[in-house]
Design a protein around this motif. Structure first.
Motif, PDB file in Angstrom:
ATOM      1  N   PHE A  49      -8.311   1.397  -4.618  1.00  0.00           N
ATOM      2  CA  PHE A  49      -7.896   2.777  -4.368  1.00  0.00           C
ATOM      3  C   PHE A  49      -9.054   3.561  -3.757  1.00  0.00           C
ATOM      4  CE2 PHE A  49      -4.451   3.239  -7.914  1.00  0.00           C
ATOM      5  CZ  PHE A  49      -3.840   2.079  -7.453  1.00  0.00           C
ATOM      6  N   THR A  50      -8.714   4.498  -2.878  1.00  0.00           N
ATOM      7  CA  THR A  50      -9.708   5.383  -2.271  1.00  0.00           C
ATOM      8  C   THR A  50      -9.203   6.809  -2.313  1.00  0.00           C
ATOM      9  OG1 THR A  50     -10.420   3.621  -0.758  1.00  0.00           O
ATOM     10  CG2 THR A  50     -11.066   5.880  -0.225  1.00  0.00           C
ATOM     11  N   SER A  96       0.828  -1.204   0.000  1.00  0.00           N
ATOM     12  CA  SER A  96       0.000   0.000   0.000  1.00  0.00           C
ATOM     13  C   SER A  96       0.861   1.252   0.000  1.00  0.00           C
ATOM     14  CB  SER A  96      -0.897   0.023   1.247  1.00  0.00           C
ATOM     15  OG  SER A  96      -1.771  -1.071   1.279  1.00  0.00           O
ATOM     16  N   LEU A  97       0.303   2.312  -0.532  1.00  0.00           N
ATOM     17  CA  LEU A  97       0.892   3.646  -0.476  1.00  0.00           C
ATOM     18  C   LEU A  97      -0.241   4.652  -0.350  1.00  0.00           C
ATOM     19  CD1 LEU A  97       3.610   3.644  -3.311  1.00  0.00           C
ATOM     20  CD2 LEU A  97       4.048   3.787  -0.847  1.00  0.00           C
ATOM     21  N   ARG A  98       0.078   5.800   0.251  1.00  0.00           N
ATOM     22  CA  ARG A  98      -0.869   6.909   0.262  1.00  0.00           C
ATOM     23  C   ARG A  98      -0.212   8.128  -0.356  1.00  0.00           C
ATOM     24  NH1 ARG A  98      -4.087  10.353   4.908  1.00  0.00           N
ATOM     25  NH2 ARG A  98      -2.037  11.286   5.213  1.00  0.00           N
ATOM     26  N   LEU A 101      -4.794   9.893  -2.122  1.00  0.00           N
ATOM     27  CA  LEU A 101      -5.130   8.664  -2.827  1.00  0.00           C
ATOM     28  C   LEU A 101      -4.527   7.506  -2.055  1.00  0.00           C
ATOM     29  CD1 LEU A 101      -6.568   7.553  -5.360  1.00  0.00           C
ATOM     30  CD2 LEU A 101      -4.308   7.453  -6.448  1.00  0.00           C
ATOM     31  N   GLN A 102      -5.382   6.758  -1.371  1.00  0.00           N
ATOM     32  CA  GLN A 102      -4.946   5.558  -0.672  1.00  0.00           C
ATOM     33  C   GLN A 102      -4.966   4.408  -1.655  1.00  0.00           C
ATOM     34  OE1 GLN A 102      -3.857   5.066   2.607  1.00  0.00           O
ATOM     35  NE2 GLN A 102      -3.376   3.002   1.874  1.00  0.00           N
ATOM     36  N   MET A 103      -3.831   3.766  -1.831  1.00  0.00           N
ATOM     37  CA  MET A 103      -3.704   2.693  -2.804  1.00  0.00           C
ATOM     38  C   MET A 103      -3.358   1.407  -2.071  1.00  0.00           C
ATOM     39  SD  MET A 103      -1.681   4.681  -5.854  1.00  0.00           S
ATOM     40  CE  MET A 103      -0.151   4.770  -4.944  1.00  0.00           C
TER      41      MET A 103
END
Length: 118
Positions: A68-69, A17-19, A81-83
């Motif tokens: 994604f959010t 995950s990445l943000r 963008l939360q991925m």
């Protein structure tokens, strides 16, 4: 003059995950929709996600739905963008922009590189 500054990219393994963050300076965006786009090497820049600034309604490309959010903090003039569950095909430079529908309206910032290893 509006400046868009993206950050938060990096190298991550598949499934990670990445943000990402995008901060707008020079003007407030409390009345505008904002979106994220991405451009992979040799490909066109594509719409990824968008959020209506006033009511928070969101829209996603089919390829990222459920993973994604997009969210925003009006007080900080920032969109995120939360991925999650990242895939190698998510590797690209990610950009944010003011949008109408899925179309960008402003000049592009420098973007932030996301690299997903398999």
């Amino acid at each position: 003059q509006v400046q868009l500054v993206e950050s938060g990219g990096g190298l991550v393994q598949a499934g990670g995950s990445l943000r990402l963050s995008c901060t707008a300076s020079g003007r407030t965006f409390s009345s505008y929709a904002m979106g994220w786009f991405r451009q992979a090497p040799g490909k066109e820049r594509d719409f990824v996600a968008g959020i209506n600034w006033s009511d928070g309604n969101t829209d996603y490309a089919d390829s990222v739905k459920g993973r994604f959010t997009i969210s925003r903090d009006n007080a900080k003039n920032t969109v995120y963008l939360q991925m999650n569950n990242l895939k190698p095909e998510d590797t690209a430079v990610y950009y944010c922009n003011r949008i109408t529908g899925t179309r960008a309206l402003l000049s592009w910032g420098q973007g932030t590189q996301v690299t997903v290893s398999s």
